[in-house]
Design an enzyme around this catalytic site. Structure first.
Site, mmCIF file in Angstrom:
data_model
loop_
_atom_site.group_PDB
_atom_site.id
_atom_site.type_symbol
_atom_site.label_atom_id
_atom_site.label_comp_id
_atom_site.label_asym_id
_atom_site.label_seq_id
_atom_site.Cartn_x
_atom_site.Cartn_y
_atom_site.Cartn_z
ATOM 1 N N ASN A 109 -45.263 -69.858 -15.357
ATOM 2 C CA ASN A 109 -44.360 -70.762 -14.517
ATOM 3 C C ASN A 109 -44.540 -72.139 -14.952
ATOM 4 O O ASN A 109 -45.323 -72.669 -15.116
ATOM 5 C CB ASN A 109 -44.413 -70.359 -12.971
ATOM 6 C CG ASN A 109 -45.950 -70.652 -12.707
ATOM 7 O OD1 ASN A 109 -46.859 -70.594 -13.242
ATOM 8 N ND2 ASN A 109 -46.032 -70.978 -11.085
ATOM 9 N N GLU B 50 -43.135 -75.791 -13.388
ATOM 10 C CA GLU B 50 -42.625 -76.383 -12.259
ATOM 11 C C GLU B 50 -42.005 -77.828 -12.386
ATOM 12 O O GLU B 50 -42.218 -78.245 -13.630
ATOM 13 C CB GLU B 50 -43.579 -76.526 -10.928
ATOM 14 C CG GLU B 50 -44.121 -74.964 -10.692
ATOM 15 C CD GLU B 50 -44.890 -75.084 -9.509
ATOM 16 O OE1 GLU B 50 -45.401 -75.964 -9.022
ATOM 17 O OE2 GLU B 50 -44.941 -73.962 -8.928
ATOM 18 N N CYS C 164 -39.784 -69.303 -13.400
ATOM 19 C CA CYS C 164 -40.845 -68.481 -13.361
ATOM 20 C C CYS C 164 -41.457 -68.147 -14.385
ATOM 21 O O CYS C 164 -40.756 -67.882 -15.504
ATOM 22 C CB CYS C 164 -40.327 -67.147 -12.396
ATOM 23 S SG CYS C 164 -39.921 -67.438 -10.812
ATOM 24 N N GLU D 182 -42.090 -64.788 -15.466
ATOM 25 C CA GLU D 182 -40.975 -63.534 -16.134
ATOM 26 C C GLU D 182 -39.891 -64.299 -16.792
ATOM 27 O O GLU D 182 -39.540 -63.525 -17.818
ATOM 28 C CB GLU D 182 -40.794 -62.946 -14.913
ATOM 29 C CG GLU D 182 -41.871 -62.220 -14.049
ATOM 30 C CD GLU D 182 -42.482 -62.908 -12.951
ATOM 31 O OE1 GLU D 182 -42.168 -64.120 -13.213
ATOM 32 O OE2 GLU D 182 -42.482 -62.184 -11.978
ATOM 33 N N CYS E 115 -39.541 -62.628 -8.270
ATOM 34 C CA CYS E 115 -38.512 -62.967 -7.266
ATOM 35 C C CYS E 115 -37.200 -62.336 -7.767
ATOM 36 O O CYS E 115 -36.984 -61.468 -9.089
ATOM 37 C CB CYS E 115 -38.371 -64.335 -7.539
ATOM 38 S SG CYS E 115 -37.234 -64.944 -8.953
ATOM 39 N N CYS F 206 -35.557 -63.091 -11.288
ATOM 40 C CA CYS F 206 -36.347 -62.519 -12.259
ATOM 41 C C CYS F 206 -35.942 -61.310 -12.662
ATOM 42 O O CYS F 206 -35.777 -60.515 -13.510
ATOM 43 C CB CYS F 206 -37.775 -62.792 -12.181
ATOM 44 S SG CYS F 206 -38.257 -64.560 -12.601
HETATM 45 N N1 THU Z 1 -43.123 -67.528 -9.478
HETATM 46 C C1 THU Z 1 -43.153 -66.905 -10.887
HETATM 47 O O1 THU Z 1 -43.550 -67.668 -11.751
HETATM 48 N N2 THU Z 1 -43.051 -65.607 -10.706
HETATM 49 C C2 THU Z 1 -42.988 -64.859 -9.711
HETATM 50 O O2 THU Z 1 -42.825 -63.751 -9.564
HETATM 51 C C3 THU Z 1 -42.939 -65.592 -8.263
HETATM 52 C C4 THU Z 1 -42.921 -66.923 -8.294
HETATM 53 C C5 THU Z 1 -43.506 -68.997 -9.370
HETATM 54 C C6 THU Z 1 -42.395 -70.136 -9.116
HETATM 55 C C7 THU Z 1 -43.268 -71.250 -8.524
HETATM 56 O O3 THU Z 1 -43.650 -72.120 -9.624
HETATM 57 C C8 THU Z 1 -44.213 -70.548 -7.911
HETATM 58 O O4 THU Z 1 -44.655 -69.181 -8.649
HETATM 59 C C9 THU Z 1 -44.386 -70.463 -6.404
HETATM 60 O O5 THU Z 1 -43.281 -69.866 -6.086
#
Ligand code: THU
Length: 121
Positions: free
Chosen positions: A42, A44, A53, A55, A84, A87
């Site tokens: 991920n 940000e 994310c 994925e 999520c 994804c």
């Molecule tokens: N996130 C992912 O990378 N994958 C998931 O399956 C759920 C959420 C990340 C997005 C964000 O950077 C952090 O997790 C918190 O939601």
């Protein structure tokens, strides 16, 4: 490739997660039809809604390398969290029969099919 190997690759990739806002680090390892593995984390942003994310990072890396078939993905988080909705939709595009392996940082894992996570797509 064994599931445990895919989980290990996701866990290793997780070290590269850029998550200074949520502190929720996610690593993914995506096995494709060619037998190659693409990892993702991920990423940000100070504009929170722009977070990408792990994925989807792995998915776009694979597709941009020419892959069109997703076979299995391992996702590692602290608590074994689940992908999520965005994804799920992106993974389903190239992996209607994708196996989704979710693991926590202690190594406990469980598996879902794409149709369980996104029924009637
Ligand atoms: N996130 C992912 O990378 N994958 C998931 O399956 C759920 C959420 C990340 C997005 C964000 O950077 C952090 O997790 C918190 O939601």
């Amino acid at each position: 490739m064994k599931d445990q190997e895919l989980i290990a690759l996701a866990d290793k990739a997780r070290a590269m997660a850029y998550a200074p806002y949520s502190n929720y680090r996610v690593g993914a390892a995506l096995l494709t039809g060619s037998g190659k593995v693409y990892t993702g984390v991920n990423v940000e942003n100070a504009s929170y809604g722009l977070a990408i994310c792990a994925e989807r990072t792995a998915a776009v890396k694979a597709v941009s390398a020419g892959e069109r078939e997703f076979v299995a993905i391992a996702v590692v988080t602290d608590n074994g969290g689940s992908p999520c909705g965005a994804c799920r939709q992106v993974l389903a595009e190239f992996g209607p029969k994708l196996r989704i392996i979710l693991a926590d940082s202690a190594g406990k894992s469980r598996e879902y099919s794409m149709s369980e996570l996104l029924p009637d797509s």
